[in-house]
Design an enzyme around this catalytic site. Structure first.
Site, short mmCIF file in Angstrom:
data_model
loop_
_atom_site.label_atom_id
_atom_site.label_comp_id
_atom_site.label_asym_id
_atom_site.label_seq_id
_atom_site.Cartn_x
_atom_site.Cartn_y
_atom_site.Cartn_z
N TYR A 293 -43.69 63.43 35.93
CA TYR A 293 -45.02 63.08 35.43
C TYR A 293 -46.15 63.72 36.23
O TYR A 293 -47.23 63.97 35.71
CB TYR A 293 -45.18 61.56 35.39
CG TYR A 293 -44.74 60.98 34.07
CD1 TYR A 293 -45.65 60.39 33.21
CD2 TYR A 293 -43.41 61.04 33.66
CE1 TYR A 293 -45.25 59.86 31.98
CE2 TYR A 293 -43.00 60.52 32.46
CZ TYR A 293 -43.93 59.93 31.61
OH TYR A 293 -43.52 59.42 30.40
N CYS B 208 -46.91 66.31 25.17
CA CYS B 208 -45.51 66.18 25.58
C CYS B 208 -44.65 67.17 24.80
O CYS B 208 -44.76 67.24 23.58
CB CYS B 208 -45.03 64.75 25.34
SG CYS B 208 -43.28 64.51 25.69
N GLU C 213 -48.84 56.11 26.83
CA GLU C 213 -47.63 56.85 27.23
C GLU C 213 -47.64 57.13 28.72
O GLU C 213 -46.61 57.04 29.39
CB GLU C 213 -47.55 58.16 26.43
CG GLU C 213 -46.20 58.87 26.52
CD GLU C 213 -46.11 59.78 27.72
OE1 GLU C 213 -44.98 60.02 28.20
OE2 GLU C 213 -47.16 60.25 28.21
N GLU D 205 -42.61 59.70 19.29
CA GLU D 205 -41.59 58.69 19.59
C GLU D 205 -41.04 58.02 18.33
O GLU D 205 -41.74 57.88 17.33
CB GLU D 205 -42.17 57.62 20.53
CG GLU D 205 -42.30 58.08 21.98
CD GLU D 205 -43.35 59.13 22.21
OE1 GLU D 205 -43.22 59.92 23.16
OE2 GLU D 205 -44.34 59.17 21.44
N CYS E 282 -46.05 67.53 34.35
CA CYS E 282 -46.48 67.70 32.96
C CYS E 282 -47.87 67.14 32.74
O CYS E 282 -48.70 67.75 32.05
CB CYS E 282 -45.47 67.08 31.99
SG CYS E 282 -45.25 65.30 32.16
N THR F 160 -38.70 59.63 22.76
CA THR F 160 -39.48 60.87 22.71
C THR F 160 -38.65 62.03 22.19
O THR F 160 -37.57 62.31 22.71
CB THR F 160 -40.00 61.21 24.11
OG1 THR F 160 -40.85 60.14 24.56
CG2 THR F 160 -40.78 62.51 24.11
N CYS G 15 -37.76 66.63 28.43
CA CYS G 15 -37.53 66.13 29.79
C CYS G 15 -36.56 64.95 29.84
O CYS G 15 -35.77 64.83 30.78
CB CYS G 15 -38.84 65.73 30.44
SG CYS G 15 -39.97 67.12 30.69
N HIS H 111 -37.10 61.30 36.14
CA HIS H 111 -38.11 61.28 35.09
C HIS H 111 -39.49 60.99 35.65
O HIS H 111 -40.49 61.57 35.21
CB HIS H 111 -37.73 60.26 34.02
CG HIS H 111 -38.37 60.53 32.71
ND1 HIS H 111 -38.41 61.79 32.13
CD2 HIS H 111 -39.01 59.71 31.82
CE1 HIS H 111 -39.03 61.72 30.97
NE2 HIS H 111 -39.42 60.49 30.77
#
Length: 489
Positions: free
Chosen positions: A298, A100, A445, A259, A301, A191, A104, A294
């Site tokens: 996914y 990550c 995650e 996180e 990424c 994050t 984002c 969001h």
């Protein structure tokens, strides 16, 4: 853009001094501390790509507010092309970092807040939209990293914000002043929090009038007085903290997004940084739009991460001499198929984007939820297939210390070797990479980031338009769609 590359971004973090703790001790420099430095480097990649001609068209864009060249991570989507370029950028960054890269959430928060503040002003006659635009121009010109802060602790989940025994289980306003507000509470699972410059605070759920003080959207510098962060633990983090190179799996970058808990202890927020304050009727819209943006990410990424994982497994099968097996090729094909299916979901929900009243573009929300829901399944299946092909030695491999030992290193190299001519160390490195990318933290995650699976199922059912589909079935059979009066008996 003030921060033009990764080095300048890292340097900028040394000029701010947020209050951050890890394992009970304060972190003085996130760019050098072994727990946080890998995450800093992953985020720095978003700046580095913008400085490279090859990726400039994806990583930068002209601001619709100023005309200046800005990072795409600070941009408000103006058309379908913007949405699609975002998807392509996220996949490249996933490929470059294998993890990550953390910008984002703030990116999606910016887009959601932009469109919603416009609508609040139209309805209420407020000036939130102008305030937000002024703040956003600052973010764009400085090229700052923003952490989107949405998820509250929630306390007793059977109760809403205003019903909690402890009112701080949701971030709320505890004092209204003429020149601003004072907030208290916390945000969890944040994050990129420890290596961001600004925090964009948003409500975590739709609210009613009883929760008016919880309907707060505002921007807070990470080093503001009263802000404390607690950095979370991750699987195998002791290996990282001891600066091990091989056993950590990905020595350059973190396992996931780094996180942290963000606690707000009576933090004063100036009026010009407050973008919603009590307008409960639009909290649901804000959460809905943020979540859709969001969730759409996914499929991009995570596909980048899966590209790395497929490559790692493919090379490991070559090292181990199993790459010619038909079942091996079939499983790698399935991994690729699942990854590309996710990517196509991200592209699809972007291609069907639509303009909000503010002009900012939204993704197709149904397809965005389908995309994220598939991530909660497909990423696990890709990981399962990777472990299947890698073999059991992933779980029993001796440590880097054994490999480097003068007494027993030769035994490790001898008995963990593969095809002749390929160093044993390469097999071990690839194994550790696969271990890191399929471990507990990484998969958790994928399951819960951007909302847990049930959240997507709720939205999929809600947007399924069953009435329309029933009409389609009835039309084929000649059944009238109008409701009939009940017959008397």
């Amino acid at each position: 853009m003030k921060l033009r590359n990764g080095a300048e971004y890292i340097k900028s973090l040394r000029n701010i001094h947020p209050r951050i703790y890890y394992k009970g001790e304060k972190i003085e420099d996130v760019t050098r501390h072994p727990a946080t430095a890998p995450h800093v480097r992953a985020a720095a990649m978003t700046y580095a790509l913008a400085a490279k001609k090859e990726y400039r068209d994806l990583a930068t864009v002209s601001s619709h507010l100023t005309g200046h060249t800005i990072s795409r991570f600070t941009h408000v989507h103006q058309n379908v092309e913007d949405l699609i370029k975002k998807v392509k950028l996220l996949r490249v960054l996933g490929q470059k970092t294998g993890t990550c890269f953390q910008r984002c959430v703030g990116f999606d928060g910016i887009n959601a807040v932009y469109s919603v503040t416009y609508e609040i002003d139209k309805k209420r006659g407020t000036d939130y939209f102008e305030r937000f635009k002024n703040w956003l121009i600052y973010i764009q010109d400085e090229n700052l990293m923003v952490v989107g802060a949405m998820t509250d602790p929630k306390g007793d989940r059977s109760k809403g914000p205003a019903e909690q025994a402890d009112p701080d289980q949701y971030v709320h306003v505890v004092e209204h002043r003429e020149n601003g507000v004072v907030i208290r509470g916390a945000k969890l699972h944040m994050t990129g929090a420890v290596n961001s410059h600004e925090i964009l605070v948003m409500p975590t759920t739709a609210m009613d009038e009883r929760s008016k003080d919880y309907a707060i959207v505002c921007a807070v510098p990470v080093d503001a007085k009263g802000v404390t962060m607690i950095f979370g633990r991750q699987a195998s983090d002791d290996r990282r903290d001891k600066l091990e190179r091989i056993d950590v799996g990905k020595p350059a970058f973190g396992a996931v997004g780094g996180e942290a808990v963000i606690a707000f202890e009576d933090v004063f927020v100036p009026k010009d940084r407050v973008f919603m304050n009590g307008e409960t009727e639009l909290t649901g819209t804000l959460v809905y739009r943020f979540a859709a943006h969001h969730r759409a990410n996914y499929g991009a990424c995570k596909t980048g991460l899966m590209d790395v994982l497929v490559g790692a497994v493919s090379y490991l099968t070559q090292i181990q001499g199993t790459d010619k097996g038909s079942h091996v090729r079939d499983k790698i094909t399935e991994m690729t198929h699942l990854a590309e299916t996710l990517y196509s979901s991200s592209i699809a929900c972007s291609a069907e984007g639509w303009p909000t009243p503010s002009g900012a573009y939204m993704v197709n929300t149904m397809l965005a939820n389908v995309c994220k829901h598939n991530v909660t399944r497909f990423h696990f299946e890709v990981a399962r297939l990777a472990l299947d092909l890698a073999g059991g030695f992933i779980a029993t491999l001796p440590s880097q210390y054994d490999l480097e030992s003068e007494d027993i290193g030769h035994l490790v190299r001898k008995y963990f070797s593969g095809v002749s001519g390929i160093p044993t160390e390469e097999r071990i490195k690839i194994a550790r990479l696969i271990e890191a990318m399929t471990g507990g933290t990484a998969l958790v995650e994928s399951m819960h980031g951007a909302g847990s699976p049930q959240a997507q199922r709720v939205m999929i059912f809600r947007e399924g338009d069953l009435e329309k589909k029933m009409k389609l079935a009835k039309a084929l059979l000649g059944i009238p769609s109008k409701k009939r009066k009940a017959q008397k008996r």
